[in-house]
Design a protein around this motif. Structure first.
Motif, PDB file in Angstrom:
ATOM      1  N   ARG A 138      47.043  51.156  33.868  1.00  0.00           N
ATOM      2  CA  ARG A 138      46.974  52.624  33.894  1.00  0.00           C
ATOM      3  C   ARG A 138      48.184  53.264  34.583  1.00  0.00           C
ATOM      4  O   ARG A 138      48.766  54.199  34.034  1.00  0.00           O
ATOM      5  N   PRO A 139      48.628  52.777  35.735  1.00  0.00           N
ATOM      6  CA  PRO A 139      49.824  53.388  36.336  1.00  0.00           C
ATOM      7  C   PRO A 139      51.067  53.258  35.447  1.00  0.00           C
ATOM      8  O   PRO A 139      51.876  54.185  35.357  1.00  0.00           O
ATOM      9  N   TYR A 144      39.585  44.464  35.235  1.00  0.00           N
ATOM     10  CA  TYR A 144      39.266  45.713  35.924  1.00  0.00           C
ATOM     11  C   TYR A 144      40.369  46.030  36.941  1.00  0.00           C
ATOM     12  O   TYR A 144      40.870  47.147  37.010  1.00  0.00           O
ATOM     13  N   SER A 145      40.750  45.017  37.715  1.00  0.00           N
ATOM     14  CA  SER A 145      41.818  45.201  38.707  1.00  0.00           C
ATOM     15  C   SER A 145      43.160  45.442  38.026  1.00  0.00           C
ATOM     16  O   SER A 145      43.918  46.334  38.432  1.00  0.00           O
ATOM     17  N   MET A 146      43.447  44.660  37.012  1.00  0.00           N
ATOM     18  CA  MET A 146      44.720  44.799  36.287  1.00  0.00           C
ATOM     19  C   MET A 146      44.840  46.194  35.680  1.00  0.00           C
ATOM     20  O   MET A 146      45.910  46.806  35.730  1.00  0.00           O
ATOM     21  N   ASN A 147      43.753  46.704  35.147  1.00  0.00           N
ATOM     22  CA  ASN A 147      43.773  48.037  34.558  1.00  0.00           C
ATOM     23  C   ASN A 147      44.037  49.103  35.628  1.00  0.00           C
ATOM     24  O   ASN A 147      44.857  49.999  35.415  1.00  0.00           O
ATOM     25  N   ASP A 148      43.369  48.988  36.767  1.00  0.00           N
ATOM     26  CA  ASP A 148      43.543  49.970  37.845  1.00  0.00           C
ATOM     27  C   ASP A 148      44.920  49.898  38.495  1.00  0.00           C
ATOM     28  O   ASP A 148      45.522  50.929  38.802  1.00  0.00           O
ATOM     29  N   TRP A 149      45.417  48.700  38.722  1.00  0.00           N
ATOM     30  CA  TRP A 149      46.639  48.522  39.513  1.00  0.00           C
ATOM     31  C   TRP A 149      47.920  48.442  38.682  1.00  0.00           C
ATOM     32  O   TRP A 149      48.990  48.725  39.200  1.00  0.00           O
ATOM     33  N   VAL A 150      47.802  48.023  37.422  1.00  0.00           N
ATOM     34  CA  VAL A 150      49.013  47.801  36.619  1.00  0.00           C
ATOM     35  C   VAL A 150      49.014  48.627  35.338  1.00  0.00           C
ATOM     36  O   VAL A 150      49.925  49.427  35.103  1.00  0.00           O
ATOM     37  N   ILE A 158      42.166  37.933  40.206  1.00  0.00           N
ATOM     38  CA  ILE A 158      42.505  39.151  39.460  1.00  0.00           C
ATOM     39  C   ILE A 158      41.800  39.134  38.114  1.00  0.00           C
ATOM     40  O   ILE A 158      41.875  38.154  37.372  1.00  0.00           O
TER      41      ILE A 158
END
Length: 100
Positions: free
Chosen positions: A13-14, A5-11, A2
């Motif tokens: 920003r939501p 980039y992934s953390m921003n998309d999955w955690v 992780i």
């Protein structure tokens, strides 16, 4: 692995989207109980694994933050005050929905 980039998309920003109850916010605003004045600013590559980033921050604390102590085995430990040092990390401190 992780990364941010992934953390921003999955955690991030939501979790920080505008809702009926609040405007969009920074991830740090969701977690902090009050405003925090940062002691350090961190700029880094978002593609780095978050675990590797955490280790880098830990080493930084051990080498740069005052209040270090050594345990009975000669290993440096962080004091409770050291653990409360505030870092400004863009992914968590910026309002990601407000960036252009």
């Amino acid at each position: 692995t992780i990364n941010l980039y992934s953390m921003n998309d999955w955690v991030i920003r939501p979790a920080t989207e505008k809702t009926d109850d609040r405007e969009d916010c920074a991830f740090a605003e969701l977690l902090a109980e009050a405003e925090q004045e940062p002691k350090w600013f961190i700029s880094h590559w978002w593609g780095e694994a978050i675990e590797a980033f955490k280790e880098c921050v830990k080493v930084h604390l051990q080498h740069r933050v005052a209040g270090r102590r050594v345990d009975n085995q000669g290993v440096e430990e962080l004091t409770p005050e050291d653990k409360r040092v505030v870092f400004w990390i863009c992914a968590y401190a910026n309002r990601q929905h407000s960036l252009q």
